[in-house]
Design a protein around this motif. Structure first.
Motif, PDB file in Angstrom:
ATOM      1  N   GLY A 152      29.380  47.341  78.568  1.00 16.80           N
ATOM      2  CA  GLY A 152      28.993  48.574  77.886  1.00 16.80           C
ATOM      3  C   GLY A 152      29.041  48.442  76.376  1.00 16.80           C
ATOM      4  N   LEU A 153      30.103  47.834  75.859  1.00 18.03           N
ATOM      5  CA  LEU A 153      30.222  47.658  74.416  1.00 18.03           C
ATOM      6  C   LEU A 153      29.101  46.768  73.887  1.00 18.03           C
ATOM      7  CD1 LEU A 153      32.039  48.278  71.936  1.00 18.03           C
ATOM      8  CD2 LEU A 153      33.140  46.072  72.353  1.00 18.03           C
ATOM      9  N   LEU A 154      28.724  45.746  74.658  1.00 22.81           N
ATOM     10  CA  LEU A 154      27.632  44.853  74.268  1.00 22.81           C
ATOM     11  C   LEU A 154      26.322  45.622  74.155  1.00 22.81           C
ATOM     12  CD1 LEU A 154      26.629  41.872  73.829  1.00 22.81           C
ATOM     13  CD2 LEU A 154      26.123  41.855  76.270  1.00 22.81           C
ATOM     14  N   ARG A 186      15.283  52.547  77.590  1.00 22.89           N
ATOM     15  CA  ARG A 186      14.947  53.324  76.397  1.00 22.89           C
ATOM     16  C   ARG A 186      16.189  53.807  75.659  1.00 22.89           C
ATOM     17  NH1 ARG A 186      11.279  55.707  80.233  1.00 22.89           N
ATOM     18  NH2 ARG A 186      12.029  57.847  79.989  1.00 22.89           N
ATOM     19  N   HIS A 187      17.349  53.640  76.284  1.00 17.70           N
ATOM     20  CA  HIS A 187      18.591  54.121  75.672  1.00 17.70           C
ATOM     21  C   HIS A 187      19.742  53.143  75.933  1.00 17.70           C
ATOM     22  CE1 HIS A 187      16.523  57.927  74.965  1.00 17.70           C
ATOM     23  NE2 HIS A 187      16.106  57.861  76.214  1.00 17.70           N
ATOM     24  N   PRO A 188      19.664  51.917  75.385  1.00 23.23           N
ATOM     25  CA  PRO A 188      20.753  50.945  75.631  1.00 23.23           C
ATOM     26  C   PRO A 188      22.092  51.399  75.075  1.00 23.23           C
ATOM     27  CG  PRO A 188      19.271  50.167  73.903  1.00 23.23           C
ATOM     28  CD  PRO A 188      18.616  51.357  74.520  1.00 23.23           C
ATOM     29  N   ALA A 194      28.142  54.887  78.604  1.00 27.18           N
ATOM     30  CA  ALA A 194      28.553  55.253  79.959  1.00 27.18           C
ATOM     31  C   ALA A 194      29.316  54.116  80.622  1.00 27.18           C
ATOM     32  CB  ALA A 194      27.321  55.622  80.790  1.00 27.18           C
ATOM     33  N   CYS A 195      28.847  52.884  80.467  1.00 26.64           N
ATOM     34  CA  CYS A 195      29.526  51.722  81.052  1.00 26.64           C
ATOM     35  C   CYS A 195      30.945  51.583  80.516  1.00 26.64           C
ATOM     36  CB  CYS A 195      28.744  50.439  80.755  1.00 26.64           C
ATOM     37  SG  CYS A 195      27.335  50.159  81.828  1.00 26.64           S
TER      38      CYS A 195
END
Length: 262
Positions: A152-154, A186-188, A194-195
């Motif tokens: 998620g942070l990536l 479209r929303h990384p 969320a991850c």
């Protein structure tokens, strides 16, 4: 699970967030815009992580790990939003929603609501602080949680960096960002956010007690808001009028990543 310690950590977290949001409200009066509330969104969770670390009686290793992970995520996000907002006026979203409200009503609906959301979504950190140490095979679940958090942070940090670089190039003015991670979703940044919270929740589950399972409300709420309410959906509402974005929508996943369509 020490429920009396959980009540202590939860109460202290609520007080800390209330003080933080009060200070942010005073900052907003000086800055002349409500949008400064977004700057302290991530930092608020870092504060709860510190409260949980200091006041919790549960597993020290997991308390320390969660405090570090949520601080890395939260402070990076706050710094990113702070840099992005420099030199800009009020966010159009806040102007539209609260422009005709009295200052007190606007303050309660912006800073009060955000503080309450921070408190609810940080429940995994609060509950984990009062749960026993992670032991035995539960350590494997803790590792899985760290890997989900790292993924998620990536997505969030790389996605933000790619978009910042794209916007800095004058040749891209008026174009739609569709490169790198933005070609897969479209929303990384929102997907990554969320991850991060699903990863933190899985780490909390490694306490191996049913007493923390109910905190699944946190990643569920975060995912819902990011995907369906104030995140991706709201952004797409403003972007969907652009023809280039319509074409981008046809070949790129909305939220969960997948290879782009030809």
């Amino acid at each position: 699970m020490d429920w009396s310690n959980f009540a202590l950590v939860s109460g202290l977290s609520l007080v800390a967030l209330a003080l933080m949001q009060t200070a942010t409200w005073l900052w907003s009066k000086q800055a002349g815009k409500l949008a400064v509330v977004d700057v302290v969104w991530g930092a608020g969770f870092a504060v709860v992580g510190l409260v949980a670390l200091g006041a919790g009686s549960g597993g020290l290793t997991r308390r320390l790990l969660l405090a570090v992970l949520v601080a890395i995520w939260g402070l990076r996000l706050s710094w990113h939003i702070y840099q992005r907002s420099q030199g800009k006026g009020e966010d159009p979203r806040y102007a539209e929603l609260y422009g005709d409200k009295t200052p007190l009503v606007a303050a309660l609906r912006v800073f009060g609501v955000q503080g309450a959301l921070q408190w609810v979504i940080s429940m995994p950190l609060q509950a984990s602080a009062a749960a026993d140490e992670t032991e035995g095979l539960w350590v494997l679940l803790l590792v899985v949680g760290v890997l989900i958090w790292a993924t998620g942070l990536l997505f969030e940090s790389v996605g933000d960096a790619q978009l910042k670089s794209f916007k800095a190039d004058p040749d891209n003015k008026g174009k739609v960002m569709d490169r790198g991670l933005w070609a897969w979703t479209r929303h990384p940044n929102y997907f990554g956010d969320a991850c991060v919270w699903w990863g933190l929740f899985v780490i909390v589950l490694s306490a191996g007690t049913w007493g923390v399972v109910w905190t699944v409300i946190a990643p569920l709420a975060m995912t819902h808001f990011l995907r369906n309410v104030s995140g991706a959906k709201l952004l797409e509402k403003s972007m969907s009028q652009r023809p280039a974005f319509q074409e981008y929508m046809q070949r790129t996943a909305y939220f969960f990543p997948r290879p782009p369509k030809r």
